[in-house]
Design a protein around this motif. Structure first.
Motif, PDB file in Angstrom:
ATOM      1  N   LYS A  23       0.830  -1.213   0.000  1.00  0.00           N
ATOM      2  CA  LYS A  23       0.000   0.000   0.000  1.00  0.00           C
ATOM      3  C   LYS A  23       0.858   1.253   0.000  1.00  0.00           C
ATOM      4  N   VAL A  24       1.911   1.272   0.806  1.00  0.00           N
ATOM      5  CA  VAL A  24       2.793   2.442   0.868  1.00  0.00           C
ATOM      6  C   VAL A  24       3.436   2.695  -0.494  1.00  0.00           C
ATOM      7  N   VAL A  25       3.911   1.641  -1.153  1.00  0.00           N
ATOM      8  CA  VAL A  25       4.545   1.796  -2.461  1.00  0.00           C
ATOM      9  C   VAL A  25       3.529   2.277  -3.490  1.00  0.00           C
ATOM     10  N   LYS A  26       2.331   1.721  -3.471  1.00  0.00           N
ATOM     11  CA  LYS A  26       1.284   2.187  -4.394  1.00  0.00           C
ATOM     12  C   LYS A  26       1.012   3.675  -4.182  1.00  0.00           C
ATOM     13  N   ASP A  27       0.920   4.085  -2.920  1.00  0.00           N
ATOM     14  CA  ASP A  27       0.665   5.497  -2.612  1.00  0.00           C
ATOM     15  C   ASP A  27       1.810   6.391  -3.107  1.00  0.00           C
ATOM     16  N   LEU A  28       3.053   5.930  -2.919  1.00  0.00           N
ATOM     17  CA  LEU A  28       4.204   6.710  -3.389  1.00  0.00           C
ATOM     18  C   LEU A  28       4.206   6.840  -4.904  1.00  0.00           C
ATOM     19  N   LEU A  29       3.917   5.745  -5.590  1.00  0.00           N
ATOM     20  CA  LEU A  29       3.866   5.792  -7.051  1.00  0.00           C
ATOM     21  C   LEU A  29       2.789   6.765  -7.525  1.00  0.00           C
ATOM     22  N   ALA A  30       1.633   6.719  -6.878  1.00  0.00           N
ATOM     23  CA  ALA A  30       0.548   7.637  -7.231  1.00  0.00           C
ATOM     24  C   ALA A  30       0.961   9.088  -6.980  1.00  0.00           C
ATOM     25  N   GLU A  31       1.613   9.353  -5.832  1.00  0.00           N
ATOM     26  CA  GLU A  31       2.087  10.704  -5.521  1.00  0.00           C
ATOM     27  C   GLU A  31       3.036  11.231  -6.590  1.00  0.00           C
ATOM     28  N   LEU A  32       3.868  10.328  -7.111  1.00  0.00           N
ATOM     29  CA  LEU A  32       4.859  10.726  -8.108  1.00  0.00           C
ATOM     30  C   LEU A  32       4.292  10.721  -9.530  1.00  0.00           C
ATOM     31  N   GLY A  33       3.015  10.368  -9.659  1.00  0.00           N
ATOM     32  CA  GLY A  33       2.377  10.351 -10.977  1.00  0.00           C
ATOM     33  C   GLY A  33       2.828   9.196 -11.854  1.00  0.00           C
ATOM     34  N   MET A  34       3.294   8.123 -11.237  1.00  0.00           N
ATOM     35  CA  MET A  34       3.746   6.939 -11.981  1.00  0.00           C
ATOM     36  C   MET A  34       2.621   5.916 -11.990  1.00  0.00           C
ATOM     37  N   GLU A  35       2.125   5.619 -13.171  1.00  0.00           N
ATOM     38  CA  GLU A  35       1.067   4.620 -13.275  1.00  0.00           C
ATOM     39  C   GLU A  35       1.683   3.231 -13.198  1.00  0.00           C
ATOM     40  N   TYR A  36       0.998   2.340 -12.485  1.00  0.00           N
ATOM     41  CA  TYR A  36       1.505   0.976 -12.335  1.00  0.00           C
ATOM     42  C   TYR A  36       0.428  -0.025 -12.723  1.00  0.00           C
ATOM     43  N   ALA A  37       0.902  -1.163 -13.209  1.00  0.00           N
ATOM     44  CA  ALA A  37      -0.014  -2.249 -13.537  1.00  0.00           C
ATOM     45  C   ALA A  37      -0.238  -3.124 -12.315  1.00  0.00           C
ATOM     46  N   ASP A  38       0.839  -3.313 -11.525  1.00  0.00           N
ATOM     47  CA  ASP A  38       0.746  -4.185 -10.363  1.00  0.00           C
ATOM     48  C   ASP A  38       1.881  -3.871  -9.400  1.00  0.00           C
ATOM     49  N   VAL A  39       1.619  -4.031  -8.117  1.00  0.00           N
ATOM     50  CA  VAL A  39       2.650  -3.916  -7.090  1.00  0.00           C
ATOM     51  C   VAL A  39       2.529  -5.150  -6.213  1.00  0.00           C
ATOM     52  N   LEU A  46       5.506  -1.041 -13.752  1.00  0.00           N
ATOM     53  CA  LEU A  46       5.061   0.280 -14.181  1.00  0.00           C
ATOM     54  C   LEU A  46       4.487   0.201 -15.589  1.00  0.00           C
ATOM     55  N   LYS A  47       3.570   1.100 -15.908  1.00  0.00           N
ATOM     56  CA  LYS A  47       2.944   1.109 -17.231  1.00  0.00           C
ATOM     57  C   LYS A  47       3.805   1.796 -18.282  1.00  0.00           C
ATOM     58  N   ALA A  48       4.872   2.466 -17.837  1.00  0.00           N
ATOM     59  CA  ALA A  48       5.780   3.139 -18.776  1.00  0.00           C
ATOM     60  C   ALA A  48       7.210   2.954 -18.287  1.00  0.00           C
ATOM     61  N   GLU A  49       8.162   3.145 -19.198  1.00  0.00           N
ATOM     62  CA  GLU A  49       9.563   3.070 -18.807  1.00  0.00           C
ATOM     63  C   GLU A  49       9.864   4.169 -17.802  1.00  0.00           C
ATOM     64  N   ILE A  50      10.779   3.875 -16.900  1.00  0.00           N
ATOM     65  CA  ILE A  50      11.150   4.851 -15.888  1.00  0.00           C
ATOM     66  C   ILE A  50      12.330   5.678 -16.411  1.00  0.00           C
ATOM     67  N   THR A  51      12.208   6.983 -16.283  1.00  0.00           N
ATOM     68  CA  THR A  51      13.277   7.876 -16.733  1.00  0.00           C
ATOM     69  C   THR A  51      14.295   8.027 -15.605  1.00  0.00           C
ATOM     70  N   PRO A  52      15.504   8.471 -15.920  1.00  0.00           N
ATOM     71  CA  PRO A  52      16.497   8.696 -14.862  1.00  0.00           C
ATOM     72  C   PRO A  52      16.003   9.667 -13.786  1.00  0.00           C
ATOM     73  N   GLU A  53      15.290  10.706 -14.184  1.00  0.00           N
ATOM     74  CA  GLU A  53      14.768  11.678 -13.217  1.00  0.00           C
ATOM     75  C   GLU A  53      13.707  11.034 -12.314  1.00  0.00           C
ATOM     76  N   SER A  54      12.822  10.252 -12.914  1.00  0.00           N
ATOM     77  CA  SER A  54      11.786   9.561 -12.143  1.00  0.00           C
ATOM     78  C   SER A  54      12.407   8.531 -11.207  1.00  0.00           C
ATOM     79  N   PHE A  55      13.463   7.875 -11.692  1.00  0.00           N
ATOM     80  CA  PHE A  55      14.152   6.885 -10.876  1.00  0.00           C
ATOM     81  C   PHE A  55      14.696   7.533  -9.604  1.00  0.00           C
TER      82      PHE A  55
END
Length: 192
Positions: A23-39, A46-55
């Protein structure tokens, strides 16, 4: 190989040990605007490749919550092994041999699993499994609703004496001494 080539849409996360971690990881991903398929424990798709900045942003956000992004295939595999060992250690009653269980879950020969785990963590899989079982035993003892014999059998020890010997070897005290020390701190399973 560059870390961002290997991550693509799957990231591996260390120290995820329970449903609340998911749940914490899902919340963090949502806060960062990173869409995920599954955690799941230990990883996020993730639904998209992660950029160096996002990483970097994700790594920092996870670190604040006690998690760590894994940047190598071996580190991710070791974290996967840890999750399976924790699940095995918390099984109650009859359980398969640890080696058989890990081979089935990791789809590798146990000798390869054991060698990699030992090299990466400086502890054997068997020792790590015993540490996890004893921490779970501490938890069950602290609840106070089971006898030492019941705990011994439920954790798959061959006898109450074997349980007591292993408990004393790990903690320096018998289960009875542990129970009498109500203020005894337990170790978080992700710290073992």
């Amino acid at each position: 190989m560059d870390i961002f080539d290997s991550l693509m849409s799957t990231i591996h996360i260390k120290n995820m040990v329970c449903p609340r971690c998911i749940k914490v990881v899902k919340d963090l991903l949502a806060e960062l605007g990173m869409e995920y398929a599954d955690v799941t424990l230990g990883q996020a798709e993730l639904k998209a490749e992660i950029t160096p900045e996002s990483f970097v942003a994700l790594r920092n956000a996870l670190a604040r919550e006690g998690f760590e992004l894994l940047d190598s295939s071996q580190a991710a595999q070791v974290e996967n092994i840890r999750h399976h060992v924790i699940a095995w250690a918390r099984m109650e009653g009859e359980r398969p041999l640890l080696s058989d269980y890990l081979q089935e879950k990791c789809l590798k020969e146990y000798s390869a699993i054991s060698k990699m785990f030992s090299q990466m963590t400086s502890v054997t899989v068997e020792r790590y499994a015993m540490m996890q079982r004893i921490e779970y035993a501490k938890e069950l003892i602290s609840y106070g609703d089971r006898s030492f014999s019941e705990i011994s059998w439920s954790l798959g020890f061959s006898s109450p004496a074997h349980f007591s010997n292993q408990f004393k070897k790990e903690t320096g005290m018998s289960p009875k001494e542990f129970k009498s020390m109500h203020a005894q701190e337990r170790i978080s399973i992700d710290k073992l």
